[in-house]
Design an enzyme around this catalytic site. Structure first.
Site, PDB file in Angstrom:
ATOM      1  N   GLY A   1       0.861  -1.153   0.049  1.00  0.00           N
ATOM      2  CA  GLY A   1      -0.057   0.300   0.025  1.00  0.00           C
ATOM      3  C   GLY A   1       0.877   1.204   0.113  1.00  0.00           C
ATOM      4  O   GLY A   1       1.980   1.330   0.686  1.00  0.00           O
TER       5      GLY A   1
ATOM      6  N   GLN B   1      -6.224  -9.202  -2.111  1.00  0.00           N
ATOM      7  CA  GLN B   1      -6.245  -8.270  -0.889  1.00  0.00           C
ATOM      8  C   GLN B   1      -7.454  -8.130  -0.317  1.00  0.00           C
ATOM      9  O   GLN B   1      -7.513  -7.782   0.855  1.00  0.00           O
ATOM     10  CB  GLN B   1      -5.326  -6.970  -1.391  1.00  0.00           C
ATOM     11  CG  GLN B   1      -4.074  -7.328  -1.821  1.00  0.00           C
ATOM     12  CD  GLN B   1      -3.815  -7.394  -3.145  1.00  0.00           C
ATOM     13  OE1 GLN B   1      -4.573  -8.005  -4.149  1.00  0.00           O
ATOM     14  NE2 GLN B   1      -2.851  -6.507  -3.841  1.00  0.00           N
TER      15      GLN B   1
ATOM     16  N   ASP C   1      -3.820   5.405  -6.761  1.00  0.00           N
ATOM     17  CA  ASP C   1      -2.554   5.843  -6.443  1.00  0.00           C
ATOM     18  C   ASP C   1      -2.273   7.120  -7.158  1.00  0.00           C
ATOM     19  O   ASP C   1      -1.497   8.009  -6.777  1.00  0.00           O
ATOM     20  CB  ASP C   1      -1.531   4.927  -7.202  1.00  0.00           C
ATOM     21  CG  ASP C   1      -1.600   3.354  -6.502  1.00  0.00           C
ATOM     22  OD1 ASP C   1      -1.806   3.581  -5.405  1.00  0.00           O
ATOM     23  OD2 ASP C   1      -1.202   2.423  -7.213  1.00  0.00           O
TER      24      ASP C   1
END
Length: 249
Positions: free
Chosen positions: A58, A205, A246
């Protein structure tokens, strides 16, 4: 965030620093959801390995890990001139950056620490400044996540069905999370809703991390196959989608 360990609820950050042992302390995410394990890296090389082998993952979390790793490496320097110390710190920075060479956040985090160190006139001063800057960086990251939650919770109403993908939760950050921050803030405010977690292949995830987080916080949820997300949206059974980003252009 709070985690129930052996029947007791305790607060943990994803990454912290132990000054006495000069260790970066990480939640080993490879072991979740079956085991909750704190890993202490012995030196900056192991901290770099923790990033490359995804003990921690992360963008915000690896950024804070890189900042602490740089401080860890700086503090490991025992004797020598300021020039030798600066050469050592550059070696540490290069090693940590090479763990995730395409990641921008660790580079930015270490640049922040190096900038803070520059005002130190001695090795000891720069070492102290390095750790202080790493702590400042981590704390600022938490406050940014808290702000995301405060603003984003306005989108969530009781009765909503929320879809999220991958893990942009507190495990991906120092604490609280990015995409999950509004979910946690709304839950703390007493709102009732249900979260669908995409499994998120190939590393799962969503199934292994986001679902574990939500369970720890007592938020109703289901894990779904990635391919089921479109089906649920087509049927009008999803009211809100929250995912991490991101980069936003």
């Amino acid at each position: 965030m709070n985690v129930i360990i052996n029947g007791r609820r305790r607060h943990f950050r994803t990454v912290t620093f132990d000054r006495e042992c000069n260790s970066v302390i990480l939640i080993d995410q490879r072991r979740l959801p079956h085991e909750f394990v704190l890993a202490a890296t012995r030196d900056y090389l192991e901290t770099a390995r923790a990033i490359s082998e995804m003990w921690v993952r992360g963008a915000p979390a690896i950024a804070a890990t890189a900042a602490y790793g740089l401080a860890q490496g700086a503090l490991s320097f025992r004797r020598g001139s300021l020039r030798l110390f600066q050469s050592h710190v550059q070696k540490v920075q290069d090693a940590i950056q090479s763990a995730r060479p395409t990641a921008v956040d660790p580079a930015n985090a270490m640049a922040f620490v190096r900038s803070a160190m520059a005002s130190g006139q001695t090795v000891a001063e720069q070492q102290a400044l390095a750790l202080a800057a790493a702590e400042e960086f981590a704390n600022a990251s938490v406050e940014q996540c808290r702000a995301i939650g405060r603003h984003g919770m306005k989108l969530i109403r009781s009765g909503m069905r929320i879809l999220t993908h991958c893990n942009a939760g507190w495990l991906a950050c120092v604490d609280i999370g990015t995409a999950t921050a509004p979910i946690y803030a709304a839950h703390a405010d007493g709102r009732q809703f249900h979260v669908f977690c995409d499994e998120t292949r190939p590393r799962l995830q969503g199934a292994s991390l986001t679902a574990w987080e939500l369970r720890q916080q007592g938020i109703p949820h289901n894990i779904i196959a990635d391919s089921a997300a479109g089906h649920l949206m087509q049927r009008g059974e999803i009211d809100l989608v929250i995912v991490g980003s991101d980069r936003t252009l």
